[in-house]
Design an enzyme around this catalytic site. Structure first.
Site, PDB file in Angstrom:
ATOM      1  N   ALA A  70      16.926  82.548  37.676  1.00  0.00           N
ATOM      2  CA  ALA A  70      15.744  82.455  38.541  1.00  0.00           C
ATOM      3  C   ALA A  70      14.672  83.359  37.943  1.00  0.00           C
ATOM      4  CB  ALA A  70      16.094  82.874  39.962  1.00  0.00           C
ATOM      5  N   TYR A  74      10.554  80.590  39.720  1.00  0.00           N
ATOM      6  CA  TYR A  74      11.778  79.919  40.162  1.00  0.00           C
ATOM      7  C   TYR A  74      12.604  80.784  41.111  1.00  0.00           C
ATOM      8  CZ  TYR A  74      11.257  75.861  37.080  1.00  0.00           C
ATOM      9  OH  TYR A  74      10.824  74.708  36.488  1.00  0.00           O
ATOM     10  N   ASP A 161      16.956  75.184  40.857  1.00  0.00           N
ATOM     11  CA  ASP A 161      16.027  74.377  41.665  1.00  0.00           C
ATOM     12  C   ASP A 161      16.789  73.251  42.361  1.00  0.00           C
ATOM     13  OD1 ASP A 161      16.587  73.163  39.235  1.00  0.00           O
ATOM     14  OD2 ASP A 161      14.697  72.045  39.216  1.00  0.00           O
ATOM     15  N   PRO A 182      21.760  61.704  36.803  1.00  0.00           N
ATOM     16  CA  PRO A 182      21.517  60.624  37.771  1.00  0.00           C
ATOM     17  C   PRO A 182      20.471  59.617  37.307  1.00  0.00           C
ATOM     18  CG  PRO A 182      20.399  62.626  38.468  1.00  0.00           C
ATOM     19  CD  PRO A 182      21.240  63.009  37.272  1.00  0.00           C
ATOM     20  N   TYR A 184      20.036  58.027  34.336  1.00  0.00           N
ATOM     21  CA  TYR A 184      20.266  57.075  33.238  1.00  0.00           C
ATOM     22  C   TYR A 184      21.616  56.389  33.283  1.00  0.00           C
ATOM     23  CZ  TYR A 184      16.498  60.038  31.531  1.00  0.00           C
ATOM     24  OH  TYR A 184      15.334  60.743  31.425  1.00  0.00           O
ATOM     25  N   GLU A 251      19.568  70.794  26.866  1.00  0.00           N
ATOM     26  CA  GLU A 251      20.222  69.562  27.349  1.00  0.00           C
ATOM     27  C   GLU A 251      20.514  68.617  26.182  1.00  0.00           C
ATOM     28  OE1 GLU A 251      19.468  67.407  31.292  1.00  0.00           O
ATOM     29  OE2 GLU A 251      18.220  66.268  29.893  1.00  0.00           O
TER      30      GLU A 251
HETATM   31  N1  UDP Z   1      14.072  78.336  34.800  1.00  0.00           N
HETATM   32  C1  UDP Z   1      13.566  79.521  35.363  1.00  0.00           C
HETATM   33  N2  UDP Z   1      12.229  79.788  35.256  1.00  0.00           N
HETATM   34  C2  UDP Z   1      11.356  78.951  34.619  1.00  0.00           C
HETATM   35  C3  UDP Z   1      11.860  77.768  34.056  1.00  0.00           C
HETATM   36  C4  UDP Z   1      13.233  77.480  34.177  1.00  0.00           C
HETATM   37  O1  UDP Z   1      14.316  80.288  35.952  1.00  0.00           O
HETATM   38  O2  UDP Z   1      10.150  79.265  34.569  1.00  0.00           O
HETATM   39  C5  UDP Z   1      15.535  78.063  34.875  1.00  0.00           C
HETATM   40  C6  UDP Z   1      15.924  77.643  36.290  1.00  0.00           C
HETATM   41  O3  UDP Z   1      17.257  78.033  36.535  1.00  0.00           O
HETATM   42  C7  UDP Z   1      15.825  76.123  36.181  1.00  0.00           C
HETATM   43  C8  UDP Z   1      16.359  75.886  34.787  1.00  0.00           C
HETATM   44  O4  UDP Z   1      15.873  76.989  34.019  1.00  0.00           O
HETATM   45  O5  UDP Z   1      16.576  75.478  37.198  1.00  0.00           O
HETATM   46  C9  UDP Z   1      15.948  74.568  34.128  1.00  0.00           C
HETATM   47  O6  UDP Z   1      14.564  74.313  34.271  1.00  0.00           O
HETATM   48  P1  UDP Z   1      14.037  73.149  35.254  1.00  0.00           P
HETATM   49  O7  UDP Z   1      14.844  73.156  36.494  1.00  0.00           O
HETATM   50  O8  UDP Z   1      12.554  73.313  35.401  1.00  0.00           O
HETATM   51  O9  UDP Z   1      14.346  71.840  34.413  1.00  0.00           O
HETATM   52  P2  UDP Z   1      14.466  70.369  35.039  1.00  0.00           P
HETATM   53  O10 UDP Z   1      15.643  70.370  35.974  1.00  0.00           O
HETATM   54  O11 UDP Z   1      13.185  70.071  35.744  1.00  0.00           O
HETATM   55  O12 UDP Z   1      14.701  69.508  33.827  1.00  0.00           O
HETATM   56 MN    MN Z   2      16.298  71.795  37.346  1.00  0.00          MN
END
Ligand code: UDP
Ligand code: MN
Length: 301
Positions: A70, A74, A161, A182, A184, A251
């Site tokens: 976090a 976040y 998130d 979820p 693809y 990823e």
């Molecule tokens: N994250 C964070 N701060 C940021 C960007 C990302 O803590 O400014 C962490 C957070 O745990 C987040 C994860 O990295 O859930 C992955 O980023 P994000 O959720 O934005 O990716 P998405 O799920 O949208 O592909």
């Molecule tokens: Mn995320």
């Protein structure tokens, strides 16, 4: 698994002394595939008995770690994440939640049940979300090496998130565990957003790849997750030295890794849905789901 079913099972176990309903060898879910071609289970609601699985793992006295990051804005997702984890994530088991944040003083005080622990660690912020997201692999690698070694049996690495909505428990345990993305899972592999430039160490060639997996949730036993984190980190850093960043950062590297090292258990998209997506009929339960967020407002770049 709804509450009524759990109550009925408990009744059978406790009052009648029965263990659980007889498993069938000819009847089961037919609307989904529950085993991969390399014979790893694919976990869907209705393919397992929670009470049975819990009783097996209770005897082994396991500890499960979860990591969650976090950083920057976040931090606002942390409270819901932690509170819903208390309700749904490995309830009744020993759990250690590791929160990595640049604002340790802002971590909400969430009441943890007996046997469950919250550990807060400081990490630096960064100007680029790509770096925050990708650096998780390095931090997970180090955490396993320095802290978890003899203490923890399984680890799950999760996006912050998101919220839990239903049980995520012992059915998800395995050596190396990946979650089907979820977005693809009905597509041809040619549509998967793998890294397609051969110059990257995350490259997946046309005609390769089994599924498209989430970067937002993965896990397994410590040794396997350590190997995954170390490999993805090294490949990400070696790419960076050559000025290349994979399409979806860690990823993409995780997807390359899971192609070469098949997961021993695959979790269906029940285990990481997205709130903005309408539920598909084969998804009977949403266990964990990404919340809707305003990317422009929340990310540092
Ligand atoms: N994250 C964070 N701060 C940021 C960007 C990302 O803590 O400014 C962490 C957070 O745990 C987040 C994860 O990295 O859930 C992955 O980023 P994000 O959720 O934005 O990716 P998405 O799920 O949208 O592909
Ligand atoms: Mn995320």
């Amino acid at each position: 698994m709804n509450l009524k079913f759990v109550a009925v099972l408990l009744f059978l176990v406790v009052v009648l002394g029965l263990k659980y309903p007889q498993p069938s060898i000819t009847h089961g879910r037919t609307d989904v595939v529950s085993v991969t071609p390399w014979l790893a289970p694919v976990v869907w609601e209705g393919t397992f008995y929670p009470v049975l699985l819990d009783s097996i793992y209770q005897k082994r006295n396991i500890t499960v770690a979860a990591t969650v990051f976090a950083v920057g804005k976040y931090i606002r997702f942390l409270k819901d994440f932690l509170e819903t984890a208390e309700q749904h994530f490995f309830v009744g088991f020993r759990v250690k939640v590791y929160v990595f944040t640049d604002q340790p003083n802002e971590v909400p005080k969430v009441k943890m049940a007996a046997g469950r622990e919250l550990v807060v660690r400081s990490v630096p912020n960064s100007k680029r979300w790509q770096e925050i997201s990708a650096r998780r692999m390095e931090i997970i690698q180090t955490l396993i090496e320095e802290t978890l070694k003899n203490d923890v049996d399984y680890i799950f690495c999760l996006d912050v998130d998101s919220k839990f909505h239903s049980r995520w428990g012992t059915e998800s345990l395995g050596e190396l565990v990946a979650v089907i993305h979820p977005g693809y899972y009905k597509d041809d592999r040619s549509k998967f957003p793998y890294e397609r430039r051969p110059a990257s160490r995350a490259y997946v060639a046309p005609g390769e790849g089994d599924f498209y997996y989430c970067g937002g949730a993965f896990g397994g036993v410590l040794a396997e997750v350590h190997q995954l984190a170390q490999t993805c980190r090294k490949n990400f850093e070696d790419d960076a030295k050559e000025g290349i960043e994979a399409a979806w950062q860690e990823e993409s590297h995780l997807n390359r890794y899971m192609w070469l090292n098949k997961p021993s258990k695959v979790l269906s998209p029940e285990y990481l849905w997205q709130d903005f997506k309408a539920r598909n009929s084969e998804v009977r339960v949403i266990r964990f789901s990404g919340v809707i967020k305003n990317y422009n407002e929340i990310r540092p770049n």
